[in-house]
Design an enzyme around this catalytic site. Structure first.
Site, PDB file in Angstrom:
ATOM      1  N   GLY A 206     -39.664 -23.137 -15.036  1.00 18.88           N
ATOM      2  CA  GLY A 206     -39.455 -23.040 -16.482  1.00 18.88           C
ATOM      3  C   GLY A 206     -40.768 -23.153 -17.238  1.00 18.88           C
TER       4      GLY A 206
ATOM      5  N   GLY B 155     -51.635 -48.838  -1.609  1.00 16.97           N
ATOM      6  CA  GLY B 155     -50.610 -48.969  -2.652  1.00 16.97           C
ATOM      7  C   GLY B 155     -49.230 -48.869  -2.025  1.00 16.97           C
TER       8      GLY B 155
ATOM      9  CG  ASP C  84     -43.104 -39.922 -11.683  1.00 19.31           C
ATOM     10  OD1 ASP C  84     -42.494 -40.953 -12.033  1.00 19.31           O
ATOM     11  OD2 ASP C  84     -43.349 -39.646 -10.489  1.00 19.31           O
TER      12      ASP C  84
ATOM     13  CG  HIS D 135     -23.503 -71.815   2.622  1.00 19.53           C
ATOM     14  ND1 HIS D 135     -24.854 -71.954   2.758  1.00 19.53           N
ATOM     15  CD2 HIS D 135     -22.945 -72.315   3.758  1.00 19.53           C
ATOM     16  CE1 HIS D 135     -25.116 -72.522   3.931  1.00 19.53           C
ATOM     17  NE2 HIS D 135     -23.977 -72.749   4.561  1.00 19.53           N
TER      18      HIS D 135
HETATM   19  P1  FAD Z   1     -39.812 -35.644 -10.057  1.00 20.10           P
HETATM   20  O1  FAD Z   1     -38.907 -36.380  -9.161  1.00 20.10           O
HETATM   21  O2  FAD Z   1     -41.188 -35.359  -9.594  1.00 20.10           O
HETATM   22  O3  FAD Z   1     -39.072 -34.281 -10.381  1.00 20.10           O
HETATM   23  C1  FAD Z   1     -39.655 -33.264 -11.118  1.00 20.10           C
HETATM   24  C2  FAD Z   1     -38.981 -31.949 -10.752  1.00 20.10           C
HETATM   25  O4  FAD Z   1     -39.391 -30.964 -11.677  1.00 20.10           O
HETATM   26  C3  FAD Z   1     -39.376 -31.422  -9.375  1.00 20.10           C
HETATM   27  O5  FAD Z   1     -38.226 -30.968  -8.708  1.00 20.10           O
HETATM   28  C4  FAD Z   1     -40.296 -30.257  -9.681  1.00 20.10           C
HETATM   29  O6  FAD Z   1     -40.247 -29.221  -8.708  1.00 20.10           O
HETATM   30  C5  FAD Z   1     -39.695 -29.775 -10.985  1.00 20.10           C
HETATM   31  N1  FAD Z   1     -40.617 -28.992 -11.829  1.00 20.10           N
HETATM   32  C6  FAD Z   1     -41.887 -29.301 -12.165  1.00 20.10           C
HETATM   33  N2  FAD Z   1     -42.373 -28.378 -13.032  1.00 20.10           N
HETATM   34  C7  FAD Z   1     -41.361 -27.494 -13.250  1.00 20.10           C
HETATM   35  C8  FAD Z   1     -41.222 -26.352 -14.047  1.00 20.10           C
HETATM   36  N3  FAD Z   1     -42.207 -25.907 -14.847  1.00 20.10           N
HETATM   37  N4  FAD Z   1     -40.039 -25.671 -14.020  1.00 20.10           N
HETATM   38  C9  FAD Z   1     -39.019 -26.102 -13.232  1.00 20.10           C
HETATM   39  N5  FAD Z   1     -39.096 -27.191 -12.464  1.00 20.10           N
HETATM   40  C10 FAD Z   1     -40.244 -27.885 -12.468  1.00 20.10           C
HETATM   41  N6  FAD Z   1     -39.551 -44.456  -6.883  1.00 20.10           N
HETATM   42  C11 FAD Z   1     -38.639 -45.442  -6.812  1.00 20.10           C
HETATM   43  O7  FAD Z   1     -38.133 -45.879  -7.858  1.00 20.10           O
HETATM   44  N7  FAD Z   1     -38.236 -45.967  -5.617  1.00 20.10           N
HETATM   45  C12 FAD Z   1     -38.755 -45.525  -4.451  1.00 20.10           C
HETATM   46  O8  FAD Z   1     -38.380 -46.017  -3.390  1.00 20.10           O
HETATM   47  C13 FAD Z   1     -39.729 -44.511  -4.493  1.00 20.10           C
HETATM   48  N8  FAD Z   1     -40.268 -44.044  -3.356  1.00 20.10           N
HETATM   49  C14 FAD Z   1     -41.190 -43.051  -3.410  1.00 20.10           C
HETATM   50  C15 FAD Z   1     -41.765 -42.610  -2.224  1.00 20.10           C
HETATM   51  C16 FAD Z   1     -42.714 -41.614  -2.250  1.00 20.10           C
HETATM   52  C17 FAD Z   1     -43.318 -41.144  -0.960  1.00 20.10           C
HETATM   53  C18 FAD Z   1     -43.084 -41.009  -3.484  1.00 20.10           C
HETATM   54  C19 FAD Z   1     -44.081 -39.894  -3.540  1.00 20.10           C
HETATM   55  C20 FAD Z   1     -42.529 -41.441  -4.673  1.00 20.10           C
HETATM   56  C21 FAD Z   1     -41.584 -42.474  -4.647  1.00 20.10           C
HETATM   57  N9  FAD Z   1     -41.015 -42.974  -5.816  1.00 20.10           N
HETATM   58  C22 FAD Z   1     -40.106 -43.981  -5.757  1.00 20.10           C
HETATM   59  C23 FAD Z   1     -41.375 -42.426  -7.133  1.00 20.10           C
HETATM   60  C24 FAD Z   1     -40.292 -41.423  -7.596  1.00 20.10           C
HETATM   61  O9  FAD Z   1     -40.166 -40.415  -6.637  1.00 20.10           O
HETATM   62  C25 FAD Z   1     -40.677 -40.834  -8.937  1.00 20.10           C
HETATM   63  O10 FAD Z   1     -40.944 -41.875  -9.864  1.00 20.10           O
HETATM   64  C26 FAD Z   1     -39.548 -39.976  -9.468  1.00 20.10           C
HETATM   65  O11 FAD Z   1     -39.253 -38.929  -8.588  1.00 20.10           O
HETATM   66  C27 FAD Z   1     -39.902 -39.397 -10.838  1.00 20.10           C
HETATM   67  O12 FAD Z   1     -38.846 -38.608 -11.295  1.00 20.10           O
HETATM   68  P2  FAD Z   1     -39.085 -37.386 -12.284  1.00 20.10           P
HETATM   69  O13 FAD Z   1     -37.747 -36.818 -12.563  1.00 20.10           O
HETATM   70  O14 FAD Z   1     -39.921 -37.820 -13.415  1.00 20.10           O
HETATM   71  O15 FAD Z   1     -39.973 -36.347 -11.479  1.00 20.10           O
HETATM   72  P1  NAI Z   2     -50.486 -46.599  -5.960  1.00 24.99           P
HETATM   73  O1  NAI Z   2     -50.981 -46.540  -7.339  1.00 24.99           O
HETATM   74  O2  NAI Z   2     -49.333 -47.444  -5.620  1.00 24.99           O
HETATM   75  O3  NAI Z   2     -51.672 -47.054  -4.984  1.00 24.99           O
HETATM   76  C1  NAI Z   2     -52.864 -46.341  -4.891  1.00 24.99           C
HETATM   77  C2  NAI Z   2     -53.895 -47.230  -4.226  1.00 24.99           C
HETATM   78  O4  NAI Z   2     -55.000 -46.426  -3.889  1.00 24.99           O
HETATM   79  C3  NAI Z   2     -54.403 -48.344  -5.141  1.00 24.99           C
HETATM   80  O5  NAI Z   2     -54.377 -49.564  -4.468  1.00 24.99           O
HETATM   81  C4  NAI Z   2     -55.808 -47.893  -5.491  1.00 24.99           C
HETATM   82  O6  NAI Z   2     -56.678 -48.967  -5.739  1.00 24.99           O
HETATM   83  C5  NAI Z   2     -56.187 -47.122  -4.244  1.00 24.99           C
HETATM   84  N1  NAI Z   2     -57.243 -46.129  -4.456  1.00 24.99           N
HETATM   85  C6  NAI Z   2     -57.402 -45.293  -5.513  1.00 24.99           C
HETATM   86  N2  NAI Z   2     -58.483 -44.520  -5.326  1.00 24.99           N
HETATM   87  C7  NAI Z   2     -59.020 -44.863  -4.121  1.00 24.99           C
HETATM   88  C8  NAI Z   2     -60.138 -44.409  -3.371  1.00 24.99           C
HETATM   89  N3  NAI Z   2     -60.924 -43.439  -3.815  1.00 24.99           N
HETATM   90  N4  NAI Z   2     -60.368 -44.985  -2.185  1.00 24.99           N
HETATM   91  C9  NAI Z   2     -59.561 -45.970  -1.697  1.00 24.99           C
HETATM   92  N5  NAI Z   2     -58.498 -46.443  -2.376  1.00 24.99           N
HETATM   93  C10 NAI Z   2     -58.218 -45.891  -3.565  1.00 24.99           C
HETATM   94  O7  NAI Z   2     -50.241 -45.065  -5.564  1.00 24.99           O
HETATM   95  P2  NAI Z   2     -49.426 -44.395  -4.379  1.00 24.99           P
HETATM   96  O8  NAI Z   2     -49.263 -45.314  -3.236  1.00 24.99           O
HETATM   97  O9  NAI Z   2     -50.066 -43.076  -4.171  1.00 24.99           O
HETATM   98  O10 NAI Z   2     -47.997 -44.175  -5.011  1.00 24.99           O
HETATM   99  C11 NAI Z   2     -47.871 -43.461  -6.237  1.00 24.99           C
HETATM  100  C12 NAI Z   2     -46.739 -43.999  -7.029  1.00 24.99           C
HETATM  101  O11 NAI Z   2     -45.505 -43.571  -6.470  1.00 24.99           O
HETATM  102  C13 NAI Z   2     -46.629 -45.510  -7.064  1.00 24.99           C
HETATM  103  O12 NAI Z   2     -47.485 -46.074  -8.019  1.00 24.99           O
HETATM  104  C14 NAI Z   2     -45.211 -45.715  -7.422  1.00 24.99           C
HETATM  105  O13 NAI Z   2     -45.084 -45.610  -8.810  1.00 24.99           O
HETATM  106  C15 NAI Z   2     -44.525 -44.543  -6.748  1.00 24.99           C
HETATM  107  N6  NAI Z   2     -43.891 -45.001  -5.514  1.00 24.99           N
HETATM  108  C16 NAI Z   2     -42.922 -45.949  -5.599  1.00 24.99           C
HETATM  109  C17 NAI Z   2     -42.328 -46.440  -4.471  1.00 24.99           C
HETATM  110  C18 NAI Z   2     -41.315 -47.513  -4.590  1.00 24.99           C
HETATM  111  O14 NAI Z   2     -40.839 -47.740  -5.695  1.00 24.99           O
HETATM  112  N7  NAI Z   2     -40.943 -48.185  -3.516  1.00 24.99           N
HETATM  113  C19 NAI Z   2     -42.680 -45.948  -3.138  1.00 24.99           C
HETATM  114  C20 NAI Z   2     -43.743 -44.984  -3.171  1.00 24.99           C
HETATM  115  C21 NAI Z   2     -44.290 -44.523  -4.323  1.00 24.99           C
END
Ligand code: FAD
Ligand code: NAI
Length: 475
Positions: free
Chosen positions: A122, A192, A322, A454
């Site tokens: 989009g 992280g 995000d 408990h």
């Molecule tokens: P997204 O989930 O990124 O969705 C955006 C969507 O928009 C995508 O499908 C993309 O393809 C689509 N899009 C983008 N641009 C366009 C366009 N122009 N037209 C049409 N479609 C488009 N958060 C938690 O709370 N708990 C967790 O356990 C957790 N684990 C994570 C593990 C990993 C490895 C990662 C990377 C992230 C994790 N997160 C977790 C973070 C979580 O995934 C994000 O915060 C969340 O997905 C954000 O939702 P969103 O809807 O903003 O964006």
């Molecule tokens: P993060 O922000 O959690 O951690 C990134 C880490 O990389 C930090 O500790 C930072 O100091 C370090 N870093 C940055 N630049 C660096 C460099 N040049 N060299 C070495 N270290 C460096 O980011 P991450 O793990 O990529 O996850 C992104 C986001 O996705 C999270 O912040 C979280 O919001 C979301 N997420 C949430 C999860 C959950 O809720 N369980 C699981 C996974 C992701």
């Protein structure tokens, strides 16, 4: 004539798909456009969270934890396992099935709620006559219009200069979830959330994992006492966590990747890994939105600029998840999506940023809500603290998982709960009680006086609340 909707949502992740469902529930004709494509070329709504984030990572965390338990923990229960083997292909297939179930679930929910789904990309075309034109580039190209637009385009993994993701040797979260065979040596840049979760998965599966973190502090956003305890436990499990490093050149070989780095004492290292995960944070995804066409403003960090209500600088254009400021968490994105749909309907949708829980799904899990002890000190707030170790909890002993603690922080005068921090078994579930308590502005005394079942892990929460008043019963 283009199709017209009251609400058009761009992005079908947790922010977007939930906003679309809530808008439709409120009686708006609603469309949701999502570009994510599965390996068969079909739609895969659910965004990062469903496809390469929350869901697949938790599937692999579960599988790898079972494997580790079968290898070690079961023996304490008198269960011996011989011929233990890990079928990585099957583990990945199970994860893919779970992802697909979630994709299909969202397609079903769209149908149920009469949300029109468009599979494609989009972008803004123009604003005219109180509505916005959005081009959808999918198998075919069409233009639709919406009176309100909600942008929920999410985020992408940030790469390091000179080390582009190839998803073979240098992996983002996407590749980290698809490693076909357990690497002997796995490097992780960034200690992280992703680094610790994905590092844990592959360590449990047998990889030697080295984590390289730029900051000198481990998990700086986490309460210091909890972070210290977690660090100790992760190191004991075998994760090599190196803090205060400076990453230098990253060189790809035919089958390995070399990371040059300087440690916190200034010594130079050359570490060779079979795979390298780079998890150093994520950047907002505004690429290809054609935001300039309608003058949609971004902030200095590239996020879509919004106010406290998720309103952008343009009338009737909103942004959630995000792609806007605030924690990058699926549940934060969902809450914002619901609140925006309700605001469009003239209601008072609200998101309380002070009570958004965080969870890191390592073992033990780390979970928290509210302020840390170091934040309270920095804010000059007088507080009381109470902790209770799982070692003194009967259920944790029966589970064989006694690591960690629950920690309460309460206002020194009013006793209102200001933060709750947990490292330990099922912290992700236990934290909900604290979130509810803080939403209702409960005191630690309120929790201390509530009857908890408990034996249950939740008794550690009650005991930590009692400890605020120095009257723990079981420790
Ligand atoms: P997204 O989930 O990124 O969705 C955006 C969507 O928009 C995508 O499908 C993309 O393809 C689509 N899009 C983008 N641009 C366009 C366009 N122009 N037209 C049409 N479609 C488009 N958060 C938690 O709370 N708990 C967790 O356990 C957790 N684990 C994570 C593990 C990993 C490895 C990662 C990377 C992230 C994790 N997160 C977790 C973070 C979580 O995934 C994000 O915060 C969340 O997905 C954000 O939702 P969103 O809807 O903003 O964006
Ligand atoms: P993060 O922000 O959690 O951690 C990134 C880490 O990389 C930090 O500790 C930072 O100091 C370090 N870093 C940055 N630049 C660096 C460099 N040049 N060299 C070495 N270290 C460096 O980011 P991450 O793990 O990529 O996850 C992104 C986001 O996705 C999270 O912040 C979280 O919001 C979301 N997420 C949430 C999860 C959950 O809720 N369980 C699981 C996974 C992701």
């Amino acid at each position: 004539m283009s199709k017209q909707f009251d609400v058009v949502v761009i992005g079908g992740g947790p922010g977007g798909y939930i906003a679309a469902i809530r808008a439709a529930q409120l009686g708006f004709s609603t469309a949701c456009i999502d570009a994510w494509t599965n390996d068969k070329g079909g739609p895969a709504p659910g965004g990062t969270c469903t496809n390469v984030g929350c869901i697949p990572s938790k599937a692999l965390l579960q599988s790898s934890e079972h494997y580790e338990h079968a290898g070690h923990a079961f023996a304490d229960h008198g269960i011996s396992v011989s011929g233990l083997e890990l079928d990585v292909a099957k583990m990945l297939k199970r994860k893919d099935i779970i992802v697909k179930q979630n994709n299909d679930g969202i397609v079903y929910l769209f149908k149920k709620n009469k949300v029109t789904f468009f599979h494609g990309h989009g972008s803004f075309v123009k604003a005219a006559d109180g509505a916005y034109e959005i081009k959808v580039a999918g198998k075919a190209e069409e233009t639709i219009t919406g009176k309100h637009i909600i942008v929920a385009t999410g985020s992408n993994a940030r790469s390091l200069p000179g080390a582009a993701f190839d998803e073979e040797l240098i992996l983002s979260n996407d590749g980290a979830l698809k490693i076909a065979a357990v690497p002997k040596k796995l490097g992780v840049i960034g200690a992280g959330v992703i680094g610790l979760e994905m590092g844990s998965v592959w360590r449990r599966c047998g990889a030697e994992v080295t984590v390289l973190e730029a900051l000198q502090t481990f998990l700086g956003a986490v309460d210091e006492q909890i972070a210290k305890e977690a660090h100790k436990l992760f190191v004991k499990q075998g994760l090599s966590i190196n803090l205060g490093v400076k990453i230098g050149e990253i060189v790809k070989g035919a089958n390995d990747v070399t990371v040059n780095y300087t440690d916190d004492k200034g010594t130079e290292h050359k570490a060779v890994f079979d795979k390298l995960i780079i998890s150093i944070g994520r950047t907002p995804n505004t690429n290809g939105l054609n935001a300039e066409a309608v003058g949609l403003a971004l902030d200095e960090r590239g996020f879509i600029a919004v106010d406290g209500d998720c309103k952008t600088n343009l009338p009737n254009v909103w942004a959630v998840g995000d792609v806007v400021r605030g924690p990058m968490l699926a549940h934060k994105a969902e809450e914002e999506g619901v609140a925006v749909a309700e605001r469009i309907a003239g209601q008072h949708g609200h998101v309380n940023f002070n009570t958004i829980p965080w969870v890191i799904y390592t073992s033990p899990e780390i979970a928290w809500v509210g302020r840390t002890e170091q934040q309270l000190k920095a804010d000059g707030v007088a507080y009381k603290a109470g902790t209770f170790p799982f070692m003194a909890n009967g259920r944790a002993r029966a589970l064989g998982d006694t690591s960690g603690m629950v920690k309460f922080l309460a206002d020194a005068t009013t006793d209102e709960i200001l933060g709750v921090h947990i490292v330990g078994p099922m912290a992700s579930e236990l934290i909900s009680e604290a979130v509810v308590a803080m939403e209702f502005r409960a005191s630690s005394e309120d929790i201390a006086r509530i009857c908890h079942a408990h034996p249950s892990l939740s008794e550690a929460t009650k005991e930590a609340a009692l400890a605020v008043d120095k009257r723990s019963l079981n420790f």
